[in-house]
Design a protein around this motif. Structure first.
Motif, PDB file in Angstrom:
ATOM      1  N   PHE A  57     -70.747 -58.290 -90.131  1.00 22.88           N
ATOM      2  CA  PHE A  57     -70.483 -58.333 -91.567  1.00 22.88           C
ATOM      3  C   PHE A  57     -71.404 -57.306 -92.214  1.00 22.88           C
ATOM      4  CE2 PHE A  57     -71.694 -59.890 -95.805  1.00 22.88           C
ATOM      5  CZ  PHE A  57     -70.446 -59.961 -96.411  1.00 22.88           C
ATOM      6  N   VAL A  58     -70.815 -56.311 -92.861  1.00 19.37           N
ATOM      7  CA  VAL A  58     -71.613 -55.228 -93.455  1.00 19.37           C
ATOM      8  C   VAL A  58     -72.062 -55.653 -94.852  1.00 19.37           C
ATOM      9  CG1 VAL A  58     -71.641 -52.800 -94.159  1.00 19.37           C
ATOM     10  CG2 VAL A  58     -70.345 -53.498 -92.133  1.00 19.37           C
ATOM     11  N   ARG A  59     -73.343 -55.954 -94.959  1.00 18.16           N
ATOM     12  CA  ARG A  59     -73.896 -56.316 -96.275  1.00 18.16           C
ATOM     13  C   ARG A  59     -73.911 -55.085 -97.181  1.00 18.16           C
ATOM     14  NH1 ARG A  59     -79.606 -59.013 -95.831  1.00 18.16           N
ATOM     15  NH2 ARG A  59     -79.091 -59.567 -97.968  1.00 18.16           N
ATOM     16  N   GLU A  60     -73.834 -55.318 -98.491  1.00 20.39           N
ATOM     17  CA  GLU A  60     -73.843 -54.196 -99.433  1.00 20.39           C
ATOM     18  C   GLU A  60     -75.116 -53.366 -99.325  1.00 20.39           C
ATOM     19  OE1 GLU A  60     -72.641 -54.429-103.539  1.00 20.39           O
ATOM     20  OE2 GLU A  60     -71.412 -56.179-103.084  1.00 20.39           O
ATOM     21  N   CYS A  61     -76.207 -53.999 -98.898  1.00 19.41           N
ATOM     22  CA  CYS A  61     -77.467 -53.257 -98.821  1.00 19.41           C
ATOM     23  C   CYS A  61     -77.527 -52.321 -97.614  1.00 19.41           C
ATOM     24  CB  CYS A  61     -78.658 -54.220 -98.800  1.00 19.41           C
ATOM     25  SG  CYS A  61     -78.710 -55.294 -97.349  1.00 19.41           S
ATOM     26  N   TYR A  62     -76.648 -52.513 -96.609  1.00 22.43           N
ATOM     27  CA  TYR A  62     -76.754 -51.715 -95.374  1.00 22.43           C
ATOM     28  C   TYR A  62     -76.632 -50.205 -95.606  1.00 22.43           C
ATOM     29  CZ  TYR A  62     -76.618 -55.874 -92.293  1.00 22.43           C
ATOM     30  OH  TYR A  62     -76.905 -57.050 -91.639  1.00 22.43           O
ATOM     31  N   PRO A  63     -75.551 -49.727 -96.263  1.00 21.31           N
ATOM     32  CA  PRO A  63     -75.463 -48.275 -96.456  1.00 21.31           C
ATOM     33  C   PRO A  63     -76.616 -47.724 -97.290  1.00 21.31           C
ATOM     34  CG  PRO A  63     -73.617 -49.410 -97.526  1.00 21.31           C
ATOM     35  CD  PRO A  63     -74.340 -50.427 -96.718  1.00 21.31           C
ATOM     36  N   VAL A  64     -77.084 -48.518 -98.252  1.00 20.22           N
ATOM     37  CA  VAL A  64     -78.188 -48.067 -99.109  1.00 20.22           C
ATOM     38  C   VAL A  64     -79.479 -47.970 -98.290  1.00 20.22           C
ATOM     39  CG1 VAL A  64     -79.357 -48.426-101.315  1.00 20.22           C
ATOM     40  CG2 VAL A  64     -77.083 -49.373-100.964  1.00 20.22           C
ATOM     41  N   TYR A  65     -79.688 -48.968 -97.426  1.00 17.63           N
ATOM     42  CA  TYR A  65     -80.887 -48.958 -96.569  1.00 17.63           C
ATOM     43  C   TYR A  65     -80.804 -47.847 -95.526  1.00 17.63           C
ATOM     44  CZ  TYR A  65     -83.819 -52.777 -98.161  1.00 17.63           C
ATOM     45  OH  TYR A  65     -84.703 -53.540 -98.904  1.00 17.63           O
ATOM     46  N   TYR A  66     -79.601 -47.581 -95.031  1.00 19.23           N
ATOM     47  CA  TYR A  66     -79.440 -46.466 -94.086  1.00 19.23           C
ATOM     48  C   TYR A  66     -79.902 -45.171 -94.754  1.00 19.23           C
ATOM     49  CZ  TYR A  66     -77.471 -42.884 -91.107  1.00 19.23           C
ATOM     50  OH  TYR A  66     -77.345 -41.771 -90.307  1.00 19.23           O
ATOM     51  N   ASP A  67     -79.402 -44.917 -95.958  1.00 18.32           N
ATOM     52  CA  ASP A  67     -79.784 -43.702 -96.690  1.00 18.32           C
ATOM     53  C   ASP A  67     -81.282 -43.673 -96.971  1.00 18.32           C
ATOM     54  OD1 ASP A  67     -77.230 -42.708 -96.756  1.00 18.32           O
ATOM     55  OD2 ASP A  67     -76.770 -43.417 -98.776  1.00 18.32           O
ATOM     56  N   SER A  68     -81.813 -44.829 -97.354  1.00 15.95           N
ATOM     57  CA  SER A  68     -83.240 -44.908 -97.689  1.00 15.95           C
ATOM     58  C   SER A  68     -84.109 -44.584 -96.483  1.00 15.95           C
ATOM     59  CB  SER A  68     -83.574 -46.310 -98.213  1.00 15.95           C
ATOM     60  OG  SER A  68     -84.942 -46.403 -98.509  1.00 15.95           O
ATOM     61  N   VAL A  69     -83.751 -45.136 -95.321  1.00 18.56           N
ATOM     62  CA  VAL A  69     -84.524 -44.874 -94.101  1.00 18.56           C
ATOM     63  C   VAL A  69     -84.446 -43.393 -93.744  1.00 18.56           C
ATOM     64  CG1 VAL A  69     -84.645 -45.298 -91.610  1.00 18.56           C
ATOM     65  CG2 VAL A  69     -84.341 -47.228 -93.179  1.00 18.56           C
ATOM     66  N   MET A  70     -83.242 -42.818 -93.780  1.00 16.73           N
ATOM     67  CA  MET A  70     -83.075 -41.412 -93.426  1.00 16.73           C
ATOM     68  C   MET A  70     -83.853 -40.511 -94.390  1.00 16.73           C
ATOM     69  SD  MET A  70     -81.444 -41.475 -90.649  1.00 16.73           S
ATOM     70  CE  MET A  70     -81.253 -39.709 -90.418  1.00 16.73           C
ATOM     71  N   GLN A  71     -83.876 -40.922 -95.651  1.00 18.73           N
ATOM     72  CA  GLN A  71     -84.622 -40.143 -96.646  1.00 18.73           C
ATOM     73  C   GLN A  71     -86.129 -40.224 -96.373  1.00 18.73           C
ATOM     74  OE1 GLN A  71     -83.634 -41.257-100.656  1.00 18.73           O
ATOM     75  NE2 GLN A  71     -85.241 -39.990-101.544  1.00 18.73           N
ATOM     76  N   ARG A  72     -86.605 -41.419 -96.033  1.00 19.60           N
ATOM     77  CA  ARG A  72     -88.035 -41.597 -95.750  1.00 19.60           C
ATOM     78  C   ARG A  72     -88.450 -40.826 -94.490  1.00 19.60           C
ATOM     79  NH1 ARG A  72     -89.891 -46.195 -98.983  1.00 19.60           N
ATOM     80  NH2 ARG A  72     -88.064 -47.053-100.009  1.00 19.60           N
ATOM     81  N   LEU A  73     -87.507 -40.681 -93.549  1.00 19.53           N
ATOM     82  CA  LEU A  73     -87.818 -39.952 -92.312  1.00 19.53           C
ATOM     83  C   LEU A  73     -87.999 -38.445 -92.548  1.00 19.53           C
ATOM     84  CD1 LEU A  73     -85.518 -41.724 -89.683  1.00 19.53           C
ATOM     85  CD2 LEU A  73     -88.025 -41.756 -89.749  1.00 19.53           C
ATOM     86  N   GLN A  74     -87.669 -37.995 -93.737  1.00 20.36           N
ATOM     87  CA  GLN A  74     -87.907 -36.578 -94.047  1.00 20.36           C
ATOM     88  C   GLN A  74     -89.397 -36.314 -94.282  1.00 20.36           C
ATOM     89  OE1 GLN A  74     -85.316 -35.415 -97.291  1.00 20.36           O
ATOM     90  NE2 GLN A  74     -83.527 -36.288 -96.262  1.00 20.36           N
ATOM     91  N   THR A  75     -90.116 -37.354 -94.696  1.00 21.89           N
ATOM     92  CA  THR A  75     -91.549 -37.175 -94.969  1.00 21.89           C
ATOM     93  C   THR A  75     -92.435 -38.010 -94.043  1.00 21.89           C
ATOM     94  OG1 THR A  75     -91.389 -38.879 -96.687  1.00 21.89           O
ATOM     95  CG2 THR A  75     -91.220 -36.580 -97.414  1.00 21.89           C
ATOM     96  N   ARG A  76     -91.850 -38.975 -93.328  1.00 16.96           N
ATOM     97  CA  ARG A  76     -92.608 -39.825 -92.391  1.00 16.96           C
ATOM     98  C   ARG A  76     -91.991 -39.720 -91.002  1.00 16.96           C
ATOM     99  NH1 ARG A  76     -96.493 -43.257 -95.441  1.00 16.96           N
ATOM    100  NH2 ARG A  76     -95.783 -43.076 -97.588  1.00 16.96           N
ATOM    101  N   LYS A  77     -92.808 -39.989 -89.999  1.00 18.75           N
ATOM    102  CA  LYS A  77     -92.269 -39.960 -88.634  1.00 18.75           C
ATOM    103  C   LYS A  77     -91.696 -41.310 -88.219  1.00 18.75           C
ATOM    104  CE  LYS A  77     -94.068 -37.757 -85.136  1.00 18.75           C
ATOM    105  NZ  LYS A  77     -95.027 -37.303 -84.110  1.00 18.75           N
ATOM    106  N   TYR A  78     -92.294 -42.400 -88.772  1.00 20.73           N
ATOM    107  CA  TYR A  78     -91.924 -43.734 -88.298  1.00 20.73           C
ATOM    108  C   TYR A  78     -91.626 -44.657 -89.472  1.00 20.73           C
ATOM    109  CZ  TYR A  78     -94.794 -41.581 -84.648  1.00 20.73           C
ATOM    110  OH  TYR A  78     -95.342 -40.699 -83.762  1.00 20.73           O
ATOM    111  N   VAL A  79     -90.524 -45.397 -89.365  1.00 24.44           N
ATOM    112  CA  VAL A  79     -90.159 -46.395 -90.383  1.00 24.44           C
ATOM    113  C   VAL A  79     -89.967 -47.733 -89.683  1.00 24.44           C
ATOM    114  CG1 VAL A  79     -88.456 -47.119 -92.117  1.00 24.44           C
ATOM    115  CG2 VAL A  79     -89.007 -44.683 -91.864  1.00 24.44           C
ATOM    116  N   THR A  80     -90.602 -48.781 -90.215  1.00 23.22           N
ATOM    117  CA  THR A  80     -90.355 -50.142 -89.725  1.00 23.22           C
ATOM    118  C   THR A  80     -89.502 -50.869 -90.752  1.00 23.22           C
ATOM    119  OG1 THR A  80     -92.442 -50.270 -88.493  1.00 23.22           O
ATOM    120  CG2 THR A  80     -91.416 -52.348 -89.106  1.00 23.22           C
ATOM    121  N   VAL A  81     -88.341 -51.375 -90.317  1.00 25.81           N
ATOM    122  CA  VAL A  81     -87.470 -52.183 -91.176  1.00 25.81           C
ATOM    123  C   VAL A  81     -87.741 -53.634 -90.805  1.00 25.81           C
ATOM    124  CG1 VAL A  81     -85.092 -52.736 -91.803  1.00 25.81           C
ATOM    125  CG2 VAL A  81     -85.714 -50.370 -91.257  1.00 25.81           C
TER     126      VAL A  81
END
Length: 337
Positions: A57-81
């Motif tokens: 079940f794709v929650r509404e937050c999933y695509p937004v969090y995907y974008d957010s993580v990818m955006q954060r990876l532009q300035t950070r090496k590691y992201v913990t969700v």
């Protein structure tokens, strides 16, 4: 309470003109993505706890969090969700894996699963979708690395569960896990790392998931409401149709309540300073700060759990008070020496 689906990081950045403007796909993710509620579970992806369902079940937050993580990876090496256990972080990991491959058809990706004790369980390096199309259909889509994390075989490593270490070299990493003191301590001083919390489920979201996943034949609205009142905004026990598993969830809460002996203990629960897995994670939820996804508060999982904590504490205090009264009564009868 409506759940905010826009990353506050985008809002902040768009204010000062340095980040995505309001018409960017990141800022308006929730509008751009049509909410296709279901997607297939990708087969053979290493998981710390295997998800047995056929659909996500794709929650509404999933695509937004995907974008957010990818955006954060532009300035950070590691992201913990991270976030409350049972919220669906491992499901989001499967969704993330699918999205990344579809949006980066020329790139390989490595996936690995880890146990709660931070031991590597299984490692697979996935051919890019382009490579897969060119290979014989009967051949596997991945290279099995058993329990060895290879060096820099792809730009991105996706980990389900708390890792024992970060990948070396230029590789970036996203780890999906329940709060784990060992991992958090490992990453505490890392400037290349950021931790973001996922939101709890809302009752309307849980109701929608029941319908979309076809669980309404086995889970009545009254049953769902009863579970939400006990377990709060998580999906693991709220959406299960396995009564044995449901009973385990209830027993886990009772076992955690049994450990409460004093007000000081409850206070340490709120600070996350007692047994995380067996007490805090059963009685409390990490509530994401909507204004800053890297921050959270610990709150009782539900009003019912809060009431149970109150009752248990009252019993303990009554018992202590009775002991004190008996002691004082006995001391009074003894009289002066």
């Amino acid at each position: 309470h409506m759940m905010s689906t826009q990353d506050p990081m985008d809002i902040e950045e768009s204010k000062d003109g340095e980040g995505p403007a309001n018409d960017s796909p990141v800022a308006n993710s929730s509008m751009i993505y049509s909410h296709n509620n279901l997607t297939d579970v990708p087969p053979d992806v290493p998981q710390s706890n295997e998800f047995l369902g056929k659909n996500i079940f794709v929650r509404e937050c999933y695509p937004v969090y995907y974008d957010s993580v990818m955006q954060r990876l532009q300035t950070r090496k590691y992201v913990t969700v991270t976030g409350a256990p049972g919220i669906g972080k491992s499901i989001f990991y499967l969704y993330f894996f699918q999205q990344y491959r579809q949006k980066n058809p020329n790139k390989r990706v490595l996936t690995a699963s880890f146990s709660k004790e931070r031991k590597v369980m299984e490692v697979k390096e996935w051919y890019s979708l382009k490579e897969t199309e060119e290979r014989d259909a009967s051949l596997p889509h991945f290279i099995h690395h058993e329990k060895i994390i290879p060096f820099q075989v792809s730009e991105l490593y996706l980990y389900d569960g708390p890792p024992d270490m970060v990948p070396m070299g230029k590789t970036r990493m996203v780890a999906f896990l329940s709060p784990n003191s060992g991992w958090f301590e490992t990453m505490r001083k890392g400037q290349h790392h950021v931790r973001i919390y996922m939101p709890l489920w809302t009752p309307p979201e849980l109701k929608e998931a029941v319908c979309v996943l076809g669980l309404d034949r086995e889970l009545s609205p009254e049953q769902l409401l009863g579970r939400i009142e006990l377990f709060g905004g998580t999906a693991r026990y709220t959406l299960t149709i396995d009564n044995y598993f449901l009973r385990e969830g209830k027993e886990a809460i009772d076992a955690a309540l049994d450990k409460i002996e004093s007000l000081d203990y409850v206070s340490r629960c709120f600070e996350g300073k007692v047994d995380l897995e067996n007490v805090v994670h059963r009685l409390m939820h990490y509530v994401r700060d909507d204004a800053d996804w890297t921050d959270k508060k610990l709150k009782p999982a539900s009003k019912m759990v809060a009431s149970m904590i109150h009752n248990k504490l009252t019993q303990s205090l009554d018992s202590e008070r009775q002991k004190l009264m008996l002691w004082l009564d006995g001391a009074g009868k003894a009289g002066p020496l």
